[in-house]
Design an enzyme around this catalytic site. Structure first.
Site, PDB file in Angstrom:
ATOM      1  N   ASP A 181      -1.843   6.489   6.303  1.00 12.88           N
ATOM      2  CA  ASP A 181      -2.919   5.620   5.837  1.00 12.88           C
ATOM      3  C   ASP A 181      -3.217   4.629   6.962  1.00 12.88           C
ATOM      4  O   ASP A 181      -2.375   3.809   7.312  1.00 12.88           O
ATOM      5  CB  ASP A 181      -2.438   4.881   4.565  1.00 12.88           C
ATOM      6  CG  ASP A 181      -3.435   3.835   4.065  1.00 12.88           C
ATOM      7  OD1 ASP A 181      -4.481   3.630   4.707  1.00 12.88           O
ATOM      8  OD2 ASP A 181      -3.140   3.215   3.015  1.00 12.88           O
TER       9      ASP A 181
ATOM     10  N   LYS B 232     -12.286  -2.112   5.967  1.00 11.66           N
ATOM     11  CA  LYS B 232     -11.525  -3.088   6.724  1.00 11.66           C
ATOM     12  C   LYS B 232     -12.066  -3.168   8.150  1.00 11.66           C
ATOM     13  O   LYS B 232     -12.466  -4.216   8.608  1.00 11.66           O
ATOM     14  CB  LYS B 232     -10.038  -2.716   6.740  1.00 11.66           C
ATOM     15  CG  LYS B 232      -9.451  -2.347   5.378  1.00 11.66           C
ATOM     16  CD  LYS B 232      -9.208  -3.566   4.491  1.00 11.66           C
ATOM     17  CE  LYS B 232      -9.014  -3.219   3.025  1.00 11.66           C
ATOM     18  NZ  LYS B 232      -7.895  -2.383   2.676  1.00 11.66           N
TER      19      LYS B 232
ATOM     20  N   TRP C 191       0.818  -1.225   0.000  1.00  9.73           N
ATOM     21  CA  TRP C 191       0.000   0.000   0.000  1.00  9.73           C
ATOM     22  C   TRP C 191       0.842   1.261   0.000  1.00  9.73           C
ATOM     23  O   TRP C 191       0.519   2.231  -0.685  1.00  9.73           O
ATOM     24  CB  TRP C 191      -1.016  -0.031   1.138  1.00  9.73           C
ATOM     25  CG  TRP C 191      -1.992  -1.154   0.939  1.00  9.73           C
ATOM     26  CD1 TRP C 191      -2.149  -2.253   1.728  1.00  9.73           C
ATOM     27  CD2 TRP C 191      -2.910  -1.328  -0.157  1.00  9.73           C
ATOM     28  NE1 TRP C 191      -3.107  -3.086   1.199  1.00  9.73           N
ATOM     29  CE2 TRP C 191      -3.595  -2.534   0.049  1.00  9.73           C
ATOM     30  CE3 TRP C 191      -3.226  -0.569  -1.290  1.00  9.73           C
ATOM     31  CZ2 TRP C 191      -4.571  -3.010  -0.836  1.00  9.73           C
ATOM     32  CZ3 TRP C 191      -4.187  -1.037  -2.175  1.00  9.73           C
ATOM     33  CH2 TRP C 191      -4.857  -2.244  -1.933  1.00  9.73           C
TER      34      TRP C 191
END
Ligand SMILES: *Cc1c(COP(=O)(O)O)cnc(C)c1O
Length: 359
Positions: free
Chosen positions: A171, A195, A101
């Protein structure tokens, strides 16, 4: 029978949230209309949204000099919006490359401006995190970017970089509200909600107002954080169904005992699986034990055949989502806030039994 859900995202939601959505779906609280059919301006959506934003602030302690709102486009859109807004000419952004990511975020930033990669664990297959006290930032640093929990690699910062000369942007898609965070240490925290916080669709944005003042003001409308902040995310139509789910999820977290309780449960649940992994050579954790994620537990077996068998048999036992990400292989169990302790116990028992039969 309801399956035990270990998917990495979209992922498990509490039964109470699903039942509440079902019960209120057709006629929201006696208004004679569904939350999915009404204007996002004023009225029942906006009342619900304001409550959602307030719960979000209360649950993690977001200071008043931060804006909070939700956008569409997923966390991935933020990979681009962040450099477009804050990576100004004559400055350099610092990125820590710690897995899939953060690499994606970094590669978008490199298309927008100048980037200094201040940590890159590529040679170890992204199994370690930087010593945050030793990071050296470039001069004129526009911001330092980190991914708090690498969902695919299964590593999570236990300690964050301390606020210094450069703003910090994180993030937190896959670990937000699983542990206390001092929001005032960051200038921006964001994440997709699918998530840990609700059904897919919305992305949460928490941004210090002083960061906003440094932005590039000459952007197309949707890319401009200033426009979104001014309209608390309602500049255009927001992902209403997702936001509604987040609101119910936040209510659930509060009812369970808040972030402190989520933190305790994360320790307990991840401990149950890591203790099986550590109990014999049959299991192997590829990551630095000091930064093991409590949300996404990545593990290996002695052969890929056994891993395939594990996935196959776990499915038969009613457990879903245990296959590792296609980019890294192996196995992964995601144990987000909504994942019940009983399900994690069932997985630990299944693992022990699997080892007894195949070890
Ligand atoms: C899933 C994930 C993303 C991507 O989210 P999308 O909403 O699919 O764009 C980004 N960062 C992290 C840490 C993630 O887990």
């Amino acid at each position: 029978m309801r399956k035990r859900n270990f998917f990495a995202g979209p992922s498990v939601l509490p039964m109470e949230v699903l039942e509440e959505m079902r019960d209120q779906l057709v006629d929201y609280k006696g208004n004679g209309i569904s939350m999915l059919e009404t204007s996002h301006r004023g009225g029942m959506f906006e009342d619900m949204y304001d409550e959602c934003l307030q719960s979000f602030r209360d649950l993690i302690g977001i200071p008043d000099d931060y804006d909070v709102y939700f956008l569409g486009g997923g966390a991935t859109l933020q990979f681009a919006m962040i450099p477009f807004n804050f990576l100004l000419p004559g400055t350099q952004a610092a990125y820590c490359k710690t897995g899939t990511w953060s690499n994606k975020a970094c590669s978008d930033a490199q298309k927008v401006g100048s980037v200094a990669v201040v940590f890159d664990d590529k040679e170890n297959g992204y199994t370690h995190l930087p010593d945050v006290d030793k990071l050296v930032l470039p001069e004129n640093c526009s911001y330092l970017y980190i991914c708090a929990n690498e969902t695919i690699g299964g590593i999570e910062y236990k300690k964050f970089p301390k606020r210094g000369s450069a703003p910090i942007i994180a993030d937190m898609s896959s670990d937000f509200l699983s542990r206390p965070v001092d929001v005032s240490n960051f200038d921006m925290i964001y994440g997709g909600v699918q998530k840990n916080l609700g059904p897919a669709g919305a992305t949460f944005i928490i941004m210090k107002k002083s960061l906003l003042e440094r932005r590039n003001e000459n952007l197309v409308a949707y890319f401009d954080y200033g426009l979104h902040a001014k309209n608390k995310g309602l500049y255009n139509t927001p992902p209403v169904a997702s936001i509604w789910g987040v609101k119910l999820m936040l209510d659930w977290i509060k009812k369970m005992g808040g972030v402190a309780e989520m933190d305790k449960r994360a320790d307990l649940k991840s401990g149950m699986i890591y203790s099986v992994i550590d109990s014999s050579d049959f299991w192997r954790s590829p990551v630095d034990p000091a930064v093991r994620s409590r949300m996404n537990i990545v593990f290996r077996l002695p052969s890929e055949e056994l891993e395939a068998k594990f996935v196959e048999e776990s499915k038969k036992a009613g457990m879903l989502g245990l296959k590792g990400h296609r980019s890294v292989g192996g196995l992964r169990a995601s144990l987000y806030n909504a994942c019940p302790i009983e399900d994690v116990q069932a997985l630990a028992d299944f693992m022990k039994e699997f080892e007894r039969k195949n070890g």
